[in-house]
Design an enzyme around this catalytic site. Structure first.
Site, PDB file in Angstrom:
ATOM      1  CB  SER A 110      -0.898   0.005   1.245  1.00  0.00           C
ATOM      2  OG  SER A 110      -1.523   1.253   1.423  1.00  0.00           O
ATOM      3  CE1 TYR A 146      -4.224  -2.140   4.789  1.00  0.00           C
ATOM      4  CE2 TYR A 146      -3.525   0.085   4.211  1.00  0.00           C
ATOM      5  CZ  TYR A 146      -3.928  -1.174   3.835  1.00  0.00           C
ATOM      6  OH  TYR A 146      -4.019  -1.492   2.500  1.00  0.00           O
TER       7      TYR A 146
END
Length: 359
Positions: free
Chosen positions: A151, A176
């Site tokens: 990501s 995350y």
């Protein structure tokens, strides 16, 4: 190793195949002529009807889905779906043993920056334990290439833009992001120890039809259409490298057949974070043309022909102000730069949204 073949097709595992990027990836690969095995646990992080809707589009009937049992598509003869959890290490190994995949595209994960502030343990379970199960299965059954979702969140508090894969990313600002950085480290370890070709895909704010309900384009479109206010964080002073789903999937599909190889010029005295003397690579997959958040909202307003009611909010914990992908490595290695304009992409999303959620 004898691999699964149907009409001499190469076999690909796509984890997270009921998810947003996973669903579109499955469709793309099937159209290219691969034999695709999908895997997803269909968890309730968001509306499962949306996940079952995606599965229906691939010919997987909801009433036929049971845990760990294969379901053959009634639309694509080369597609089989398994409901399976990443944390089920024996189930994952059984799947690898059965099909002996040529390629693995690992997209399943607990997604969402803000949700990681609420339920951190789910990120450890899915993104760390689950990824370890995939790596272990790859160690035992040796696919030609493992691609996995990372990501743009890994860039964290970096302020040098555009973000390059060659930048240091040791300062994540959400759990995350930390799990995605950890995935990259775990992949490198397995590439080094077991010579497994691994490629990490740093996705930049993916949007488009069948997207997740927790994503900005979905939240904004729903609220604006319903005449409800939208939350505009950091008072709109945010920039995102919004990347249309078709562009993302094209990047994935081109990389499948380009397994990571050792970088012959790798210098351990000055190591390149994007490559290694092991078969390991990292790529940004973004548009490399960031948009201001307010311009993104304006595009949605135009597509809906309706003005937004804006509630201006401060920057939320875990968010970053700007993302911008340096895509030189992607262009150099697969001759590709995403092209879809924000107006085109938003219109495609709004058209789908109005069809899937009619007024």
């Amino acid at each position: 190793m004898q691999r699964f073949r149907k009409n001499n097709m190469e076999t690909i595992l796509v984890t997270g195949s009921a998810g947003f990027i996973g669903y579109h990836t499955v469709i793309n690969l099937l159209k290219q002529g691969y034999r695709v095995i999908g895997m997803d646990n269909i968890n309730d992080y968001y509306d499962v009807d949306l996940k079952y809707g995606r599965l229906k589009e691939t010919g997987i009937a909801r009433e036929k889905i049971h845990w760990a049992e294969p379901v053959e598509s009634n639309r694509y003869e080369n597609y089989v779906f398994h409901r399976l959890d990443l944390q089920d290490n024996q189930g994952v190994e059984n799947l690898f043993q059965k099909y002996k995949f040529d390629y693995v595209i690992h997209l399943a994960a607990q997604a969402g920056v803000r949700y990681s502030l609420i339920n951190p343990y789910s990120y450890v379970d899915s993104n760390l334990k689950g990824f370890l199960n995939i790596l272990e299965a790859c160690r035992k059954y040796s696919p030609r290439h493992l691609l996995y979702a990372s990501s743009s969140s890994v860039y964290g508090s970096n302020t040098k833009i555009p973000f390059s894969e060659k930048d240091n990313v040791d300062h994540p600002v959400s759990l995350y992001a930390a799990t995605k950085k950890s995935n990259e480290l775990m992949a490198h370890t397995y590439s080094h120890l077991y010579q497994i070709p691994t490629t990490g895909l740093r996705f930049f704010t993916v949007y488009g039809p069948w997207g997740r309900p927790d994503m900005a384009v979905f939240l904004f479109t729903k609220a604006i259409r319903d005449g409800q206010p939208i939350k505009v964080f950091n008072n709109g002073e945010m920039m995102r490298d919004f990347t249309y789903i078709d562009d993302v999937v094209e990047g994935i599909s081109r990389l499948v057949q380009k397994p990571a190889t050792p970088n012959s010029a790798f210098n351990s005295n000055n190591p390149d974070p994007a490559s290694s003397d092991a078969p390991y690579r990292l790529y940004n997959i973004g548009k490399s043309g960031p948009e201001m958040l307010m311009d993104f909202i304006s595009a949605i307003e135009r597509a809906l022909n309706k003005k937004a009611i804006k509630n201006m909010m401060p920057l939320q914990a875990g968010d970053v102000e700007k993302t911008w992908a340096d895509t030189q490595e992607l262009e150099k290695n697969i001759s590709y730069i995403p092209q879809t304009s924000i107006n085109e992409g938003i219109q495609e999303f709004v058209d789908w949204y109005n069809q899937f959620y009619p007024q």
